[in-house]
Structures are given as structure tokens and as C-alpha cells.
Design a protein around this motif. Structure first.
Motif, mmCIF file in Angstrom:
data_model
loop_
_atom_site.group_PDB
_atom_site.id
_atom_site.type_symbol
_atom_site.label_atom_id
_atom_site.label_comp_id
_atom_site.label_asym_id
_atom_site.label_seq_id
_atom_site.Cartn_x
_atom_site.Cartn_y
_atom_site.Cartn_z
ATOM 1 N N ALA A 56 21.507 54.292 -27.908
ATOM 2 C CA ALA A 56 21.639 55.675 -27.733
ATOM 3 C C ALA A 56 20.326 56.088 -26.952
ATOM 4 O O ALA A 56 20.268 56.964 -26.009
ATOM 5 N N ASN A 57 19.266 55.749 -27.057
ATOM 6 C CA ASN A 57 18.038 55.992 -26.366
ATOM 7 C C ASN A 57 18.176 55.301 -24.937
ATOM 8 O O ASN A 57 17.766 56.087 -23.922
ATOM 9 N N ALA A 58 18.794 54.464 -24.719
ATOM 10 C CA ALA A 58 19.087 53.820 -23.174
ATOM 11 C C ALA A 58 19.873 54.549 -22.562
ATOM 12 O O ALA A 58 19.635 55.191 -21.597
ATOM 13 N N LEU A 59 21.081 55.006 -23.181
ATOM 14 C CA LEU A 59 22.050 55.975 -22.721
ATOM 15 C C LEU A 59 21.582 57.174 -22.396
ATOM 16 O O LEU A 59 22.097 57.913 -21.134
ATOM 17 N N ASP A 60 20.686 57.773 -23.461
ATOM 18 C CA ASP A 60 20.092 59.052 -22.934
ATOM 19 C C ASP A 60 19.279 59.048 -21.873
ATOM 20 O O ASP A 60 19.322 60.022 -20.988
ATOM 21 N N ALA A 61 18.601 57.881 -21.785
ATOM 22 C CA ALA A 61 17.600 58.071 -20.538
ATOM 23 C C ALA A 61 18.321 57.819 -19.245
ATOM 24 O O ALA A 61 18.118 58.230 -17.930
ATOM 25 N N ALA A 62 19.494 56.984 -19.155
ATOM 26 C CA ALA A 62 20.235 56.874 -18.134
ATOM 27 C C ALA A 62 21.292 57.973 -17.606
ATOM 28 O O ALA A 62 21.474 57.873 -16.564
ATOM 29 N N ALA A 63 21.528 58.699 -18.422
ATOM 30 C CA ALA A 63 22.648 59.407 -18.228
ATOM 31 C C ALA A 63 22.298 60.869 -17.410
ATOM 32 O O ALA A 63 23.268 61.369 -16.844
ATOM 33 N N PRO A 87 30.959 58.914 -34.623
ATOM 34 C CA PRO A 87 30.609 57.349 -33.969
ATOM 35 C C PRO A 87 29.017 57.127 -34.108
ATOM 36 O O PRO A 87 28.385 58.061 -34.330
ATOM 37 N N ASP A 88 28.946 55.728 -33.854
ATOM 38 C CA ASP A 88 27.630 55.384 -34.032
ATOM 39 C C ASP A 88 26.682 56.170 -33.009
ATOM 40 O O ASP A 88 25.388 56.507 -33.054
ATOM 41 N N VAL A 89 27.167 56.088 -31.839
ATOM 42 C CA VAL A 89 26.429 56.821 -30.698
ATOM 43 C C VAL A 89 27.608 57.661 -30.106
ATOM 44 O O VAL A 89 28.685 57.110 -29.661
ATOM 45 N N THR A 90 27.261 58.812 -29.304
ATOM 46 C CA THR A 90 28.122 59.739 -28.731
ATOM 47 C C THR A 90 27.299 60.228 -27.486
ATOM 48 O O THR A 90 26.285 60.758 -27.845
ATOM 49 N N VAL A 91 28.057 60.121 -26.345
ATOM 50 C CA VAL A 91 27.357 60.701 -25.336
ATOM 51 C C VAL A 91 28.130 61.845 -25.063
ATOM 52 O O VAL A 91 29.532 61.908 -24.745
ATOM 53 N N TYR A 92 27.475 63.048 -24.787
ATOM 54 C CA TYR A 92 28.045 64.334 -24.908
ATOM 55 C C TYR A 92 27.549 65.266 -23.703
ATOM 56 O O TYR A 92 26.253 65.138 -23.428
ATOM 57 N N ARG A 93 28.446 66.249 -23.360
ATOM 58 C CA ARG A 93 27.881 67.226 -22.346
ATOM 59 C C ARG A 93 26.680 67.878 -22.941
ATOM 60 O O ARG A 93 26.377 68.361 -24.082
ATOM 61 N N ALA A 94 25.439 67.878 -22.114
ATOM 62 C CA ALA A 94 24.427 68.597 -22.644
ATOM 63 C C ALA A 94 24.549 70.009 -22.805
ATOM 64 O O ALA A 94 23.751 70.629 -23.769
ATOM 65 N N PRO A 136 36.870 59.477 -22.409
ATOM 66 C CA PRO A 136 37.154 58.778 -21.418
ATOM 67 C C PRO A 136 36.477 56.998 -21.302
ATOM 68 O O PRO A 136 36.994 56.132 -20.917
ATOM 69 N N PHE A 137 35.406 57.109 -22.456
ATOM 70 C CA PHE A 137 34.945 55.651 -22.429
ATOM 71 C C PHE A 137 34.693 55.408 -23.945
ATOM 72 O O PHE A 137 34.196 56.078 -24.730
ATOM 73 N N TYR A 138 34.773 54.030 -24.426
ATOM 74 C CA TYR A 138 34.765 53.469 -25.613
ATOM 75 C C TYR A 138 33.941 52.137 -25.698
ATOM 76 O O TYR A 138 34.506 51.400 -24.734
ATOM 77 N N TRP A 139 32.877 52.076 -26.189
ATOM 78 C CA TRP A 139 32.221 50.669 -26.282
ATOM 79 C C TRP A 139 32.025 50.344 -27.812
ATOM 80 O O TRP A 139 32.073 50.937 -28.719
ATOM 81 N N ARG A 140 32.416 49.095 -27.872
ATOM 82 C CA ARG A 140 32.584 48.310 -29.367
ATOM 83 C C ARG A 140 31.282 47.321 -29.192
ATOM 84 O O ARG A 140 31.245 46.315 -28.398
ATOM 85 N N VAL A 141 30.471 47.273 -30.207
ATOM 86 C CA VAL A 141 29.299 46.424 -30.326
ATOM 87 C C VAL A 141 29.797 45.402 -31.396
ATOM 88 O O VAL A 141 29.796 45.973 -32.620
ATOM 89 N N PRO A 178 29.971 54.667 -17.896
ATOM 90 C CA PRO A 178 30.225 55.928 -16.896
ATOM 91 C C PRO A 178 28.999 56.163 -16.159
ATOM 92 O O PRO A 178 29.137 57.181 -15.242
ATOM 93 N N PHE A 179 27.888 55.603 -16.051
ATOM 94 C CA PHE A 179 26.919 55.693 -15.306
ATOM 95 C C PHE A 179 25.978 54.418 -15.371
ATOM 96 O O PHE A 179 26.501 53.591 -16.365
ATOM 97 N N ALA A 180 25.256 53.989 -14.291
ATOM 98 C CA ALA A 180 24.363 52.844 -14.408
ATOM 99 C C ALA A 180 23.376 53.035 -15.756
ATOM 100 O O ALA A 180 22.680 53.757 -15.811
#
Length: 188
Positions: A56-63, A87-94, A136-141, A178-180
């Protein structure tokens, strides 16, 4: 049959969106609603929670400023019958931070960290539900026996409403969609 074998009545009744929305945060904690039925989720391990937080921290910083990445809140997949997943982590519109409930159209990516007891749900059931909802995207760890996490990424085929296999990462995630983002999950 002893009293300890009888499930409480609330476990047999379907919950409506209106009922659920009237409950407190404490009442909603640790549960998901699937087809109107309450599904109790056991507490996750420290390793599980740490993997989710690092991601979550890495995705938040990169998003970038358009997206937030957070943990432990409901995504309303459908109203009737009610289906809420957490979900364990959710990337959503700010700009949707104050919109409740969070709906699939607010969500870009969901991440599930597989734990003992959630294998089928995370590998099969949630994949189908998130895809049908149009996320659009799903990741499984996967927490491999070697201690090095494996991250499976999936991209939605919007016409078919199914996920197509994306990249698989061992330990270090170097995703472009969905982003680097680059994150070392071995650094627990």
C-alpha cells in the motif's frame, strides 16, 4: 446438538445495503458480505499485514496525486444482493476519498494477500467477483514456503469481464501497470 453447535440467528439472515450502512465501523470490522450473507474473516497474521502495508505504501507513493492506496475498507461490489469485499490493498481515485461506499468505478487495483484458509477465495472467488465488477487490475500475493513472496498480476478484459494473466514477480515487484512501481517484498 449442544448450544455451542448452533450458529447465531444473524448468520442465517440476508443483510441489505440499508442495514449494513446503518452499522458502526466496529460492527463492520472483520467481516465481508457476500450475496447478502455475513462472512467472518479471522485476524490476519503480522506477516500478512506487513506485506499489505508495504505494498500500500509503495503503491500510494507511485500512484501520483490522482490515486490513493489504502488498506482495510469496504468496496461495494453490488447492492442487491449486497456484496462488500474488503481487499487487503485498494488503489482508488483520490477524489473519492469521502464517498461511501467505495464502488468499483472508484477503484483501479485491488490486492489480496493469500493466507491459510483464504486460498480458494483469493485465487478463484474474488478474482471472478472483482472482474465482473469491472475493477481494471487485480494482484494476488502468495506467501511462498521459501519466505519470498510471489505476486501474480492480472489485467481486466473489459469486454469479457475476466482477468488475463499479467506479470509474475518473485520478491521484488517491478510493475509498469497500472503505473510504474518498484517494491521489495523480501524486506520484511
Amino acid at each position: 446438538m449442544g448450544a455451542e453447535m448452533i450458529a447465531p440467528g444473524w448468520m442465517h439472515d440476508q443483510v441489505t445495503a440499508e442495514q449494513y450502512d446503518s452499522w458502526s465501523e466496529e460492527q463492520c470490522s472483520g467481516i465481508e458480505i457476500v450475496d447478502g450473507m455475513i462472512v467472518v474473516s479471522p485476524s490476519a497474521s503480522k506477516r500478512h499485514n506487513r506485506l499489505a502495508r508495504i505494498l500500500a505504501n509503495a503503491l500510494d507513493a507511485a500512484a501520483g496525486p490522482e490515486w490513493n492506496a489504502d488498506t482495510d475498507f469496504d468496496v461495494r461490489l453490488q447492492d442487491v444482493p449486497l456484496s462488500n469485499r474488503r481487499p487487503d490493498v485498494t488503489v482508488y481515485r483520490a477524489d473519492a476519498i469521502d464517498i461511501t461506499p467505495t464502488r468499483p468505478e472508484h477503484v483501479l487495483l485491488v490486492v489480496e494477500v493469500v493466507s491459510p484458509g483464504s486460498e480458494t477465495t483469493d485465487r478463484v472467488v474474488k478474482v471472478d467477483q472483482y472482474a465482473r465488477a469491472g475493477i481494471p487490475f487485480y494482484w494476488r500475493v502468495e506467501q511462498a514456503a521459501t519466505g519470498v513472496p510471489l505476486v501474480y498480476t492480472y489485467v481486466l478484459d473489459p469486454a469479457a469481464r475476466v482477468y488475463r494473466d499479467g506479470d509474475v514477480f518473485t520478491g521484488v515487484v517491478k510493475a509498469v501497470a497500472p503505473f510504474a512501481v518498484e517494491v521489495d517484498l523480501c524486506a520484511l
